[in-house]
Write a protein that holds these residues in place. Sequence first.
Motif, PDB file in Angstrom:
ATOM      1  N   LEU A  71      -7.487  -7.131  11.178  1.00  0.00           N
ATOM      2  CA  LEU A  71      -7.891  -5.627  11.211  1.00  0.00           C
ATOM      3  C   LEU A  71      -9.253  -5.569  10.502  1.00  0.00           C
ATOM      4  O   LEU A  71      -9.638  -6.678   9.962  1.00  0.00           O
ATOM      5  CB  LEU A  71      -6.745  -4.922  10.073  1.00  0.00           C
ATOM      6  CG  LEU A  71      -5.455  -4.513  10.588  1.00  0.00           C
ATOM      7  CD1 LEU A  71      -4.637  -3.856   9.528  1.00  0.00           C
ATOM      8  CD2 LEU A  71      -5.414  -3.570  11.734  1.00  0.00           C
ATOM      9  N   VAL A  72      -9.919  -4.585  10.635  1.00  0.00           N
ATOM     10  CA  VAL A  72     -11.186  -4.507  10.075  1.00  0.00           C
ATOM     11  C   VAL A  72     -11.330  -4.209   8.629  1.00  0.00           C
ATOM     12  O   VAL A  72     -10.499  -3.621   8.382  1.00  0.00           O
ATOM     13  CB  VAL A  72     -12.039  -3.172  10.892  1.00  0.00           C
ATOM     14  CG1 VAL A  72     -13.373  -3.346  10.221  1.00  0.00           C
ATOM     15  CG2 VAL A  72     -12.218  -3.408  12.156  1.00  0.00           C
ATOM     16  N   VAL A 125      -4.029  -1.282  -0.215  1.00  0.00           N
ATOM     17  CA  VAL A 125      -4.853  -2.059  -0.965  1.00  0.00           C
ATOM     18  C   VAL A 125      -5.435  -3.437  -0.259  1.00  0.00           C
ATOM     19  O   VAL A 125      -6.536  -3.685  -0.241  1.00  0.00           O
ATOM     20  CB  VAL A 125      -4.053  -2.987  -2.046  1.00  0.00           C
ATOM     21  CG1 VAL A 125      -4.870  -3.781  -2.790  1.00  0.00           C
ATOM     22  CG2 VAL A 125      -3.555  -1.616  -3.146  1.00  0.00           C
ATOM     23  N   LEU A 126      -4.642  -3.827   0.817  1.00  0.00           N
ATOM     24  CA  LEU A 126      -5.125  -4.878   1.598  1.00  0.00           C
ATOM     25  C   LEU A 126      -6.027  -4.309   2.689  1.00  0.00           C
ATOM     26  O   LEU A 126      -7.094  -5.046   2.855  1.00  0.00           O
ATOM     27  CB  LEU A 126      -4.081  -5.368   2.417  1.00  0.00           C
ATOM     28  CG  LEU A 126      -3.119  -6.533   1.639  1.00  0.00           C
ATOM     29  CD1 LEU A 126      -1.893  -7.246   2.461  1.00  0.00           C
ATOM     30  CD2 LEU A 126      -4.038  -7.619   0.765  1.00  0.00           C
ATOM     31  N   VAL A 127      -5.862  -3.158   3.273  1.00  0.00           N
ATOM     32  CA  VAL A 127      -6.835  -2.591   4.182  1.00  0.00           C
ATOM     33  C   VAL A 127      -8.038  -2.392   3.709  1.00  0.00           C
ATOM     34  O   VAL A 127      -9.267  -2.573   4.034  1.00  0.00           O
ATOM     35  CB  VAL A 127      -6.241  -1.509   5.051  1.00  0.00           C
ATOM     36  CG1 VAL A 127      -7.186  -0.831   5.973  1.00  0.00           C
ATOM     37  CG2 VAL A 127      -4.912  -1.955   5.931  1.00  0.00           C
ATOM     38  N   MET A 128      -7.968  -1.546   2.423  1.00  0.00           N
ATOM     39  CA  MET A 128      -9.120  -1.210   1.838  1.00  0.00           C
ATOM     40  C   MET A 128      -9.787  -2.164   0.773  1.00  0.00           C
ATOM     41  O   MET A 128     -10.923  -1.815   0.183  1.00  0.00           O
ATOM     42  CB  MET A 128      -8.865   0.081   0.856  1.00  0.00           C
ATOM     43  CG  MET A 128      -8.564   1.137   1.735  1.00  0.00           C
ATOM     44  SD  MET A 128     -10.019   1.926   2.709  1.00  0.00           S
ATOM     45  CE  MET A 128      -9.330   2.026   4.172  1.00  0.00           C
ATOM     46  N   ARG A 178      -7.294   7.636  -0.011  1.00  0.00           N
ATOM     47  CA  ARG A 178      -6.921   8.783   0.729  1.00  0.00           C
ATOM     48  C   ARG A 178      -7.232   8.353   2.276  1.00  0.00           C
ATOM     49  O   ARG A 178      -6.391   8.410   3.079  1.00  0.00           O
ATOM     50  CB  ARG A 178      -7.682   9.949   0.654  1.00  0.00           C
ATOM     51  CG  ARG A 178      -7.199  11.047   1.098  1.00  0.00           C
ATOM     52  CD  ARG A 178      -7.921  12.155   1.024  1.00  0.00           C
ATOM     53  NE  ARG A 178      -9.317  12.254   1.493  1.00  0.00           N
ATOM     54  CZ  ARG A 178      -9.717  13.000   2.550  1.00  0.00           C
ATOM     55  NH1 ARG A 178      -8.895  13.646   3.314  1.00  0.00           N
ATOM     56  NH2 ARG A 178     -10.939  13.048   2.922  1.00  0.00           N
ATOM     57  N   SER A 179      -8.266   7.532   2.634  1.00  0.00           N
ATOM     58  CA  SER A 179      -8.766   7.111   4.014  1.00  0.00           C
ATOM     59  C   SER A 179      -7.640   6.063   4.443  1.00  0.00           C
ATOM     60  O   SER A 179      -7.155   6.018   5.420  1.00  0.00           O
ATOM     61  CB  SER A 179      -9.909   6.735   4.358  1.00  0.00           C
ATOM     62  OG  SER A 179     -10.303   5.734   3.707  1.00  0.00           O
ATOM     63  N   GLY A 180      -7.360   5.165   3.468  1.00  0.00           N
ATOM     64  CA  GLY A 180      -6.134   4.139   3.631  1.00  0.00           C
ATOM     65  C   GLY A 180      -4.887   4.765   3.971  1.00  0.00           C
ATOM     66  O   GLY A 180      -4.260   4.329   4.868  1.00  0.00           O
ATOM     67  N   ILE A 181      -4.634   5.574   3.106  1.00  0.00           N
ATOM     68  CA  ILE A 181      -3.126   6.197   3.081  1.00  0.00           C
ATOM     69  C   ILE A 181      -2.995   6.841   4.523  1.00  0.00           C
ATOM     70  O   ILE A 181      -2.124   6.981   5.291  1.00  0.00           O
ATOM     71  CB  ILE A 181      -2.728   7.022   2.085  1.00  0.00           C
ATOM     72  CG1 ILE A 181      -2.673   6.301   0.665  1.00  0.00           C
ATOM     73  CG2 ILE A 181      -1.618   7.895   2.316  1.00  0.00           C
ATOM     74  CD1 ILE A 181      -2.446   7.133  -0.438  1.00  0.00           C
TER      75      ILE A 181
END
Lengths: 233, 225
Positions: free
Chosen positions: B224-225, B143-146, B109-112
């Motif tokens: 990105l972090v 998926v990549l960010v998270m 959710r936080s990713g979206i």
Amino acid sequence: MLGSLRESLDLTLFWEYRAILLRGLLENVYIFLGGAMLAMILAFAIGVARLSRRWTVRVLSTGYAELFRNTPEYVLLIWVYYVLPVIFSRLLATRFNFSPYAAAILALGASYSGFMSETVRAGILSVPREHTEAAMSLGMSKWMIMRRIIAPQAIRRMLPEALNQFVSLFKATTFVSLIAVEDLMYKVSMITVHEMRPLPLYTGAALVYCAIIVAAAQLIQHLSDRWRRRGWA
Amino acid sequence: MLDNFNHLVLPNINLLLRGLSVTAYVCFFAFLLAIALGSVACLVRLYVPFIRVVAIGYIEFCRATPIFVQLLWVNYVWPELFGFPKTVVGAGIIALALQSSGYLAETFRSGIEGLSKGQRDAGLAVGMTNLQIMRRIVMPQVVLVMAPSIVNQMTVVIKSSTLVSVIAIPDLMYEALKLVNTWFEPIEILTSTALMYIVAIFLISILAKRVSDHFRSKFGLAGLV
């Protein structure tokens, strides 16, 4: 299925044993408090050591954090309870035993100090270098800079992440029942053996833990929000 | 000490390795199930207005209930309540999956929510359907960010899986405790077991980090972090 659903939600049996269960829950809280205290002290020491200027200190403290972060809590608990006393006995050449309480507090404290040292490190790093430099140019000592400049800012920034860690720690106190600390889950198993009705008892335990954790997390967040904002500037 | 190690651990190494393979099996399926349940819970929470409350309740319950309590609950209550799981392995997998699905749902959710709205609008502007936007634009980025949090959750699953020995799934911890109860020599056996877990978790987290870093740099998310 409907019958068993009604049975598992019929918590009168759970309520009947409230005095015993509450005493069990109190054990959870004691172990949580002990573990949290130990974890915080260790985490601050290790977190500061990880930012040390000497590389030996840095490597050792990073190793410590990685070791405890990667060890499953249950394995550590069993290890501390069964292995550590034997090692101590051999070293001291006397009989040595941990009470299950001491083992639980030691294991959980050590385990979570690994996670929390990471939080402490990130919190300290989040304070801009200029603040330290400004304090140094005012002639503050190292200890004073830590106490007056870095700690107040770092702790406020650490708080949300630390809260998550504390929730995990409280959740981890449930498996101290496996080394015979008489906590809530221990009492629930004992009553189940006695009554032969696992449905309401285990469902009740799950709901109680869920309610406590949600309520406590909300409350602490609410209370700490004002304190955090005050120091924000 | 080395003597004991040769006596106790080496002859039983097959037993311990078999336990390790059971651990791997349980963790793998638990994590797959957790990803499936977590994505469903996350999507329902974000996009289905009527049963959003159910999804929020599910996520909060999964996150706020200790894994040990869930394990016993699923193992003792579910077979009577829902008629499944029939085996202890099934109960272990479901309990581990429940716990992680709550955390994963929040991660997704936080990713979206972290994606800028402009991306969705751009997708709509070139005539993509909602499903296409989800599949082609939102999912790959989330998926990549998270990826780091997902990897972290995977190690949590492995660590929690030590508890399934309590309901008599013959995993590594179960075999180790059985050996300890046979020989009454805890030092070497438990220490080797702990080391096996530490090494396994350490290797998996490093490997997963490598893989996720590779994809993140390949698709330009390394900054990105």
